[in-house]
Design a protein around this motif. Structure first.
Motif, PDB file in Angstrom:
ATOM      1  N   ALA A  36       0.829  -1.209   0.000  1.00  0.00           N
ATOM      2  CA  ALA A  36       0.000   0.000   0.000  1.00  0.00           C
ATOM      3  C   ALA A  36       0.865   1.262   0.000  1.00  0.00           C
ATOM      4  CB  ALA A  36      -0.936   0.001   1.213  1.00  0.00           C
ATOM      5  N   HIS A  37       1.920   1.240   0.773  1.00  0.00           N
ATOM      6  CA  HIS A  37       2.829   2.400   0.839  1.00  0.00           C
ATOM      7  C   HIS A  37       3.455   2.653  -0.530  1.00  0.00           C
ATOM      8  CE1 HIS A  37       6.770   4.328   1.685  1.00  0.00           C
ATOM      9  NE2 HIS A  37       5.988   5.097   2.413  1.00  0.00           N
ATOM     10  N   ASN A  38       3.903   1.616  -1.184  1.00  0.00           N
ATOM     11  CA  ASN A  38       4.502   1.771  -2.510  1.00  0.00           C
ATOM     12  C   ASN A  38       3.480   2.268  -3.529  1.00  0.00           C
ATOM     13  OD1 ASN A  38       7.059   1.027  -1.661  1.00  0.00           O
ATOM     14  ND2 ASN A  38       6.739  -1.129  -2.130  1.00  0.00           N
ATOM     15  N   ARG A  39       2.237   1.780  -3.455  1.00  0.00           N
ATOM     16  CA  ARG A  39       1.182   2.253  -4.357  1.00  0.00           C
ATOM     17  C   ARG A  39       0.926   3.736  -4.101  1.00  0.00           C
ATOM     18  NH1 ARG A  39       1.247   0.218  -8.523  1.00  0.00           N
ATOM     19  NH2 ARG A  39      -0.640   1.379  -8.971  1.00  0.00           N
ATOM     20  N   PHE A  40       0.915   4.121  -2.834  1.00  0.00           N
ATOM     21  CA  PHE A  40       0.711   5.520  -2.472  1.00  0.00           C
ATOM     22  C   PHE A  40       1.825   6.400  -3.042  1.00  0.00           C
ATOM     23  CE2 PHE A  40       1.945   8.850   0.598  1.00  0.00           C
ATOM     24  CZ  PHE A  40       0.867   9.694   0.449  1.00  0.00           C
ATOM     25  N   LEU A  41       3.076   5.974  -2.865  1.00  0.00           N
ATOM     26  CA  LEU A  41       4.197   6.764  -3.390  1.00  0.00           C
ATOM     27  C   LEU A  41       4.138   6.866  -4.910  1.00  0.00           C
ATOM     28  CD1 LEU A  41       7.174   5.593  -1.146  1.00  0.00           C
ATOM     29  CD2 LEU A  41       5.867   7.728  -0.998  1.00  0.00           C
ATOM     30  N   ASN A  42       3.757   5.787  -5.567  1.00  0.00           N
ATOM     31  CA  ASN A  42       3.604   5.826  -7.026  1.00  0.00           C
ATOM     32  C   ASN A  42       2.513   6.806  -7.434  1.00  0.00           C
ATOM     33  OD1 ASN A  42       5.604   3.907  -7.318  1.00  0.00           O
ATOM     34  ND2 ASN A  42       4.189   2.205  -7.546  1.00  0.00           N
ATOM     35  N   HIS A  43       1.433   6.813  -6.687  1.00  0.00           N
ATOM     36  CA  HIS A  43       0.328   7.727  -6.979  1.00  0.00           C
ATOM     37  C   HIS A  43       0.773   9.182  -6.811  1.00  0.00           C
ATOM     38  CE1 HIS A  43      -3.802   9.097  -7.282  1.00  0.00           C
ATOM     39  NE2 HIS A  43      -3.585   9.835  -6.198  1.00  0.00           N
ATOM     40  N   ILE A  44       1.481   9.452  -5.751  1.00  0.00           N
ATOM     41  CA  ILE A  44       1.964  10.819  -5.502  1.00  0.00           C
ATOM     42  C   ILE A  44       2.934  11.249  -6.606  1.00  0.00           C
ATOM     43  CG2 ILE A  44       3.366  12.241  -3.937  1.00  0.00           C
ATOM     44  CD1 ILE A  44       0.510  11.723  -2.960  1.00  0.00           C
ATOM     45  N   ALA A  45       3.826  10.339  -6.991  1.00  0.00           N
ATOM     46  CA  ALA A  45       4.789  10.670  -8.043  1.00  0.00           C
ATOM     47  C   ALA A  45       4.074  10.951  -9.364  1.00  0.00           C
ATOM     48  CB  ALA A  45       5.785   9.532  -8.209  1.00  0.00           C
ATOM     49  N   ALA A  46       2.994  10.243  -9.623  1.00  0.00           N
ATOM     50  CA  ALA A  46       2.248  10.448 -10.862  1.00  0.00           C
ATOM     51  C   ALA A  46       1.579  11.818 -10.880  1.00  0.00           C
ATOM     52  CB  ALA A  46       1.212   9.353 -11.032  1.00  0.00           C
ATOM     53  N   GLN A  47       1.132  12.261  -9.751  1.00  0.00           N
ATOM     54  CA  GLN A  47       0.483  13.569  -9.690  1.00  0.00           C
ATOM     55  C   GLN A  47       1.477  14.706  -9.868  1.00  0.00           C
ATOM     56  OE1 GLN A  47      -1.717  13.702  -6.036  1.00  0.00           O
ATOM     57  NE2 GLN A  47      -3.540  12.893  -7.013  1.00  0.00           N
ATOM     58  N   LYS A  48       2.676  14.534  -9.307  1.00  0.00           N
ATOM     59  CA  LYS A  48       3.761  15.523  -9.406  1.00  0.00           C
ATOM     60  C   LYS A  48       3.306  16.936  -9.058  1.00  0.00           C
ATOM     61  CE  LYS A  48       6.523  13.121 -12.814  1.00  0.00           C
ATOM     62  NZ  LYS A  48       7.141  13.153 -14.113  1.00  0.00           N
ATOM     63  N   SER A  49       2.440  17.009  -8.091  1.00  0.00           N
ATOM     64  CA  SER A  49       2.034  18.345  -7.681  1.00  0.00           C
ATOM     65  C   SER A  49       1.984  18.403  -6.165  1.00  0.00           C
ATOM     66  CB  SER A  49       0.669  18.695  -8.272  1.00  0.00           C
ATOM     67  OG  SER A  49      -0.320  17.863  -7.739  1.00  0.00           O
ATOM     68  N   GLN A  50       2.620  19.378  -5.648  1.00  0.00           N
ATOM     69  CA  GLN A  50       2.590  19.611  -4.202  1.00  0.00           C
ATOM     70  C   GLN A  50       1.644  20.775  -3.955  1.00  0.00           C
ATOM     71  OE1 GLN A  50       4.004  18.019  -1.712  1.00  0.00           O
ATOM     72  NE2 GLN A  50       5.027  16.546  -3.014  1.00  0.00           N
ATOM     73  N   THR A  51       0.687  20.566  -3.065  1.00  0.00           N
ATOM     74  CA  THR A  51      -0.234  21.646  -2.742  1.00  0.00           C
ATOM     75  C   THR A  51       0.260  22.387  -1.512  1.00  0.00           C
ATOM     76  OG1 THR A  51      -1.559  20.140  -1.413  1.00  0.00           O
ATOM     77  CG2 THR A  51      -2.257  20.474  -3.694  1.00  0.00           C
ATOM     78  N   SER A  52       0.048  23.671  -1.512  1.00  0.00           N
ATOM     79  CA  SER A  52       0.414  24.469  -0.343  1.00  0.00           C
ATOM     80  C   SER A  52      -0.692  24.339   0.693  1.00  0.00           C
ATOM     81  CB  SER A  52       0.591  25.933  -0.738  1.00  0.00           C
ATOM     82  OG  SER A  52      -0.663  26.484  -1.070  1.00  0.00           O
ATOM     83  N   ILE A  53      -0.441  24.802   1.875  1.00  0.00           N
ATOM     84  CA  ILE A  53      -1.450  24.729   2.943  1.00  0.00           C
ATOM     85  C   ILE A  53      -2.680  25.538   2.569  1.00  0.00           C
ATOM     86  CG2 ILE A  53      -0.517  26.637   4.305  1.00  0.00           C
ATOM     87  CD1 ILE A  53      -1.936  23.518   5.889  1.00  0.00           C
ATOM     88  N   ASP A  54      -2.501  26.625   1.834  1.00  0.00           N
ATOM     89  CA  ASP A  54      -3.650  27.438   1.419  1.00  0.00           C
ATOM     90  C   ASP A  54      -4.511  26.704   0.403  1.00  0.00           C
ATOM     91  OD1 ASP A  54      -2.854  29.524   3.078  1.00  0.00           O
ATOM     92  OD2 ASP A  54      -1.579  30.399   1.515  1.00  0.00           O
ATOM     93  N   GLU A  55      -3.866  26.056  -0.567  1.00  0.00           N
ATOM     94  CA  GLU A  55      -4.619  25.300  -1.553  1.00  0.00           C
ATOM     95  C   GLU A  55      -5.344  24.136  -0.900  1.00  0.00           C
ATOM     96  OE1 GLU A  55      -1.286  24.480  -4.049  1.00  0.00           O
ATOM     97  OE2 GLU A  55      -1.968  25.865  -5.585  1.00  0.00           O
ATOM     98  N   ALA A  56      -4.665  23.459   0.016  1.00  0.00           N
ATOM     99  CA  ALA A  56      -5.290  22.344   0.722  1.00  0.00           C
ATOM    100  C   ALA A  56      -6.468  22.839   1.539  1.00  0.00           C
ATOM    101  CB  ALA A  56      -4.275  21.640   1.614  1.00  0.00           C
TER     102      ALA A  56
END
Length: 130
Positions: A36-56
């Motif tokens: 599950a952790h590896n699937r999560f990291l793959n998903h995050i890498a695919a998105q390639k977007s970091q949201t700021s606290i304001d956007e979140a």
């Protein structure tokens, strides 16, 4: 929420397909969390977007039906942490895993997990104003 469901389904499918490679050397739960952790990291890498606290904050407020949710600020702050720090924090504090178990799940050393947790806690402290 849909992303979490997708990751969970992908985890179960991947675990089913790899069950013949599971050895009884460790806990089944840890093995499954590693997938599950590896699937999560793959998903995050695919998105390639970091949201700021304001956007979140804007996203969470728009999607949340309960604006009085007690831990909303914590979850928003967690969403801004890098994936490894977020995983270490959530596995330790929310799921109750030991540092040793987290190291096995994330395929990291125990020292690396401790550093990730320390960095994550410091970032959370600066993001959350109590």
């Amino acid at each position: 929420m849909a992303d979490a469901d997708d990751i969970a389904q992908e985890t179960l499918v991947q675990a089913y397909l790899a069950i013949d490679r599971y050895t009884d050397n460790g806990k089944f739960k840890s093995w499954l969390f590693k997938i599950a952790h590896n699937r999560f990291l793959n998903h995050i890498a695919a998105q390639k977007s970091q949201t700021s606290i304001d956007e979140a904050s804007g996203t969470m407020a728009a999607e949340s039906a309960d604006s009085g949710f007690t831990h909303q600020q914590l979850y928003m702050a967690l969403s801004t942490l890098p994936p490894k720090e977020r995983s270490a924090i959530t596995l330790y504090y929310l799921s109750g895993y030991s540092v040793k178990d987290i190291a096995a799940i994330t395929e990291s050393s125990e020292d690396a997990v401790k550093k990730q947790m320390s960095r994550g806690r410091e970032k959370l402290k600066s993001l959350i104003k109590l």
